[in-house]
Design a protein around this motif. Structure first.
Motif, mmCIF file in Angstrom:
data_model
loop_
_atom_site.group_PDB
_atom_site.id
_atom_site.type_symbol
_atom_site.label_atom_id
_atom_site.label_comp_id
_atom_site.label_asym_id
_atom_site.label_seq_id
_atom_site.Cartn_x
_atom_site.Cartn_y
_atom_site.Cartn_z
ATOM 1 N N TYR A 22 6.974 27.078 11.133
ATOM 2 C CA TYR A 22 7.028 27.851 12.377
ATOM 3 C C TYR A 22 7.355 29.296 12.016
ATOM 4 C CZ TYR A 22 8.287 29.162 17.164
ATOM 5 O OH TYR A 22 8.350 29.769 18.401
ATOM 6 N N THR A 23 6.401 30.210 12.239
ATOM 7 C CA THR A 23 6.530 31.594 11.799
ATOM 8 C C THR A 23 6.763 32.536 12.976
ATOM 9 O OG1 THR A 23 4.175 32.094 12.017
ATOM 10 C CG2 THR A 23 4.889 31.048 9.953
ATOM 11 N N ARG A 24 6.945 33.800 12.617
ATOM 12 C CA ARG A 24 7.099 34.803 13.674
ATOM 13 C C ARG A 24 5.847 34.911 14.540
ATOM 14 N NH1 ARG A 24 10.163 39.885 10.582
ATOM 15 N NH2 ARG A 24 12.103 38.739 10.085
ATOM 16 N N GLN A 25 4.684 34.710 13.934
ATOM 17 C CA GLN A 25 3.450 34.741 14.704
ATOM 18 C C GLN A 25 3.398 33.584 15.700
ATOM 19 O OE1 GLN A 25 0.845 36.812 15.040
ATOM 20 N NE2 GLN A 25 1.727 38.332 13.656
ATOM 21 N N HIS A 26 3.861 32.403 15.287
ATOM 22 C CA HIS A 26 3.929 31.280 16.230
ATOM 23 C C HIS A 26 4.876 31.615 17.380
ATOM 24 C CE1 HIS A 26 2.524 28.891 12.637
ATOM 25 N NE2 HIS A 26 1.729 28.422 13.573
ATOM 26 N N HIS A 27 6.014 32.211 17.024
ATOM 27 C CA HIS A 27 7.004 32.550 18.040
ATOM 28 C C HIS A 27 6.438 33.589 19.016
ATOM 29 C CE1 HIS A 27 11.065 32.495 19.591
ATOM 30 N NE2 HIS A 27 11.107 33.815 19.562
ATOM 31 N N ARG A 28 5.729 34.550 18.453
ATOM 32 C CA ARG A 28 5.121 35.577 19.313
ATOM 33 C C ARG A 28 4.091 34.961 20.249
ATOM 34 N NH1 ARG A 28 1.771 40.846 17.001
ATOM 35 N NH2 ARG A 28 1.353 41.819 19.030
ATOM 36 N N LEU A 29 3.292 34.040 19.736
ATOM 37 C CA LEU A 29 2.294 33.365 20.566
ATOM 38 C C LEU A 29 2.968 32.539 21.646
ATOM 39 C CD1 LEU A 29 -0.598 32.362 21.199
ATOM 40 C CD2 LEU A 29 -0.258 30.620 19.424
ATOM 41 N N LEU A 30 4.011 31.792 21.275
ATOM 42 C CA LEU A 30 4.689 30.931 22.235
ATOM 43 C C LEU A 30 5.349 31.741 23.347
ATOM 44 C CD1 LEU A 30 5.670 28.134 23.085
ATOM 45 C CD2 LEU A 30 7.600 28.405 21.516
ATOM 46 N N VAL A 31 6.075 32.777 22.972
ATOM 47 C CA VAL A 31 6.757 33.588 23.973
ATOM 48 C C VAL A 31 5.750 34.373 24.814
ATOM 49 C CG1 VAL A 31 8.373 35.501 24.324
ATOM 50 C CG2 VAL A 31 8.864 33.743 22.610
ATOM 51 N N GLY A 32 4.720 34.911 24.162
ATOM 52 C CA GLY A 32 3.715 35.677 24.896
ATOM 53 C C GLY A 32 2.985 34.828 25.915
ATOM 54 N N SER A 33 2.588 33.625 25.519
ATOM 55 C CA SER A 33 1.940 32.711 26.459
ATOM 56 C C SER A 33 2.935 32.214 27.498
ATOM 57 C CB SER A 33 1.339 31.520 25.706
ATOM 58 O OG SER A 33 0.398 31.947 24.743
ATOM 59 N N GLY A 34 4.179 31.975 27.047
ATOM 60 C CA GLY A 34 5.196 31.461 27.954
ATOM 61 C C GLY A 34 5.546 32.421 29.068
ATOM 62 N N LEU A 35 5.550 33.713 28.781
ATOM 63 C CA LEU A 35 5.840 34.686 29.833
ATOM 64 C C LEU A 35 4.761 34.652 30.911
ATOM 65 C CD1 LEU A 35 7.156 37.733 27.764
ATOM 66 C CD2 LEU A 35 8.468 36.204 29.250
#
Length: 455
Positions: A22-35
């Motif tokens: 689980y990378t920063r890119q995954h986190h960015r995708l998850l949070v970006g989609s989650g918002l």
């Protein structure tokens, strides 16, 4: 696998994504989609508070309120089906951004509604955007998530729904009672998604599997390398107990073709039952509490407290889905939802129900219901190959939205069946039975924990 220049088998891009931490890119995708997901939930949640306010300000009867509550879901039904098809043709990211733009503008316009008819028209357009966004966002996250934690990531994405609904409850509690026609100010907040659409369009990656399917291999390779070079946040993640090797190769050209028909039918049943019960209960909840003698402010306060139980429900589902598997987690949360629904009906039947009993039963329904939603969104994208993934998840969501249309319209009918004494018990018992049917249909779905997404 592909062959490299040395003759050895090189991993495919999908396999390389599956093996990542689980990378920063995954986190960015998850949070970006989650918002985006949270903004969607905020918009859906606001209408329940607007309905309660309009019942007092415009002196609207239950049938009219039902129509206001249902018309958005008519748009969501159409939007879910069309959005899935568009995502398979135009790309996940582009359609995601477009849906945010559509429902954000329409929600802002709804704040200017000069009549019931105008509000209904705006809410229909809002629904078009809302319905298209949800299956597209879950598909995008699912296609990037490492296999070991794919289910958990999608449940965490769905957990943003609770964040959005809590925001709606806060706006309902603090804004609507504080101003004359406060519901207009509440809806005006809904224009925020139009601004966030720009972030989605340029800040989130396009699906690698979609890019490969369209022959855009250079872009797909660049996207994979971006994730591979991203610093890990979690280096070691507990793998599922059973990791299934190999990739399911589904040659079907339709979601109703022989290899997919059974899972499609089961998925549609679960979607229908969970939509019927969730939107029937929560769209009417503030108004139903008003009917039990609570003031508008108190009703909004209690809904806010009940809504807070959604977050631990999601967290529990996120933890269990990689330990118990998809089917068992979904079935257990649907059974818990059934118990919570019946309990809420029982305590609400009392002439002057105890606040603690109402909050406890409502919180149980909220906890289990939203945990079930998280598991359901994790399951859908895993059932279909890349070329049908958006279509399959969108079609299931569209079918489920039929129930969300019927649910607000049905509540006055269910209340009338039970009369003044047992109306609430009858209403929430119907929802409980629907949850039980959904739990039974879950047993017909294949268990996909540990599997690589089908080609």
């Amino acid at each position: 696998m592909t062959t490299d220049t040395g003759g050895a088998l090189a991993p495919t891009r999908a396999e390389r994504l599956d093996r990542l931490p689980y990378t920063r890119q995954h986190h960015r995708l998850l949070v970006g989609s989650g918002l985006g997901w949270a903004l969607d939930a905020m918009d859906v949640g606001l209408i329940s508070f607007v309905m309660a306010a309009l019942a007092l300000e415009w002196h609207l009867a239950a049938p009219t309120l039902s129509l206001i509550g249902s018309i958005g879901f008519v748009g969501m039904t159409i939007g879910a089906g069309v959005g899935g098809l568009m995502a398979d043709r135009l790309g996940r990211r582009r359609v995601f951004a477009l849906t945010l733009l559509v429902y954000g503008l329409a929600t802002g316009a709804a704040a200017l509604s000069w009549s019931v008819a105008a509000l209904i028209v705006f809410r229909f357009v809002v629904g078009l955007g809302l319905g298209a966004e949800l299956p597209v966002a879950s598909t995008l996250v699912s296609e990037y998530a490492p296999r070991r934690i794919r289910g958990r990531m999608v449940v965490f994405l769905e957990a943003f729904w609770a964040v959005g609904w809590i925001l709606a409850a806060l706006i309902g509690y603090f804004v609507i009672p504080a101003f004359p026609s406060g519901w207009r100010w509440a809806l005006a907040v809904g224009i925020v998604p139009t601004l966030y659409a720009v972030v989605v369009r340029y800040g989130l990656p396009e699906s690698v599997r979609f890019l490969e399917a369209k022959g855009r291999t250079d872009e797909a390779e660049e996207a994979v390398r971006r994730f591979e070079s991203s610093p890990p946040i979690l280096r070691r993640v507990r793998a599922p107990r059973e990791v299934v090797t190999g990739v399911e190769d589904i040659r079907a050209t339709s979601i109703w073709a022989r290899p997919l028909a059974r899972r499609t039918a089961a998925l549609w049943i679960v979607w229908f039952t969970i939509n019927l019960s969730y939107y029937g209960a929560f769209t009417w909840l503030p108004t139903l509490l008003l009917g039990r003698g609570f003031t508008l402010t108190r009703s909004f306060e209690y809904v806010l407290l009940i809504t807070l139980a959604q977050l631990p429900g999601y967290l529990a589902a996120a933890w269990l889905i990689e330990r118990w598997g998809r089917r068992l987690t979904l079935a257990v949360f649907l059974l818990g939802s059934a118990a919570g629904a019946v309990a809420f009906g029982l305590v609400s039947t009392v002439g002057h129900p105890a606040v603690g009993a109402v909050l406890g039963a409502g919180a149980a329904l909220s906890f289990f219901n939203l945990g079930a939603w998280g598991a359901l969104y994790a399951i859908g994208p895993e059932l279909y190959p890349t070329r049908l993934r958006g279509t399959g998840t969108g079609a299931a969501a569209a079918f489920g939205r039929i129930a969300s249309i019927l649910a607000p319209l049905s509540v006055p009918v269910f209340l009338a069946w039970g009369g003044s004494a047992n109306g609430y018990l009858v209403t929430f018992s119907v929802f409980g039975v629907a949850f039980l049917v959904g739990a039974a249909a879950t047993l017909l779905l294949p268990e996909q924990r540990g599997r690589t997404l089908a080609r």
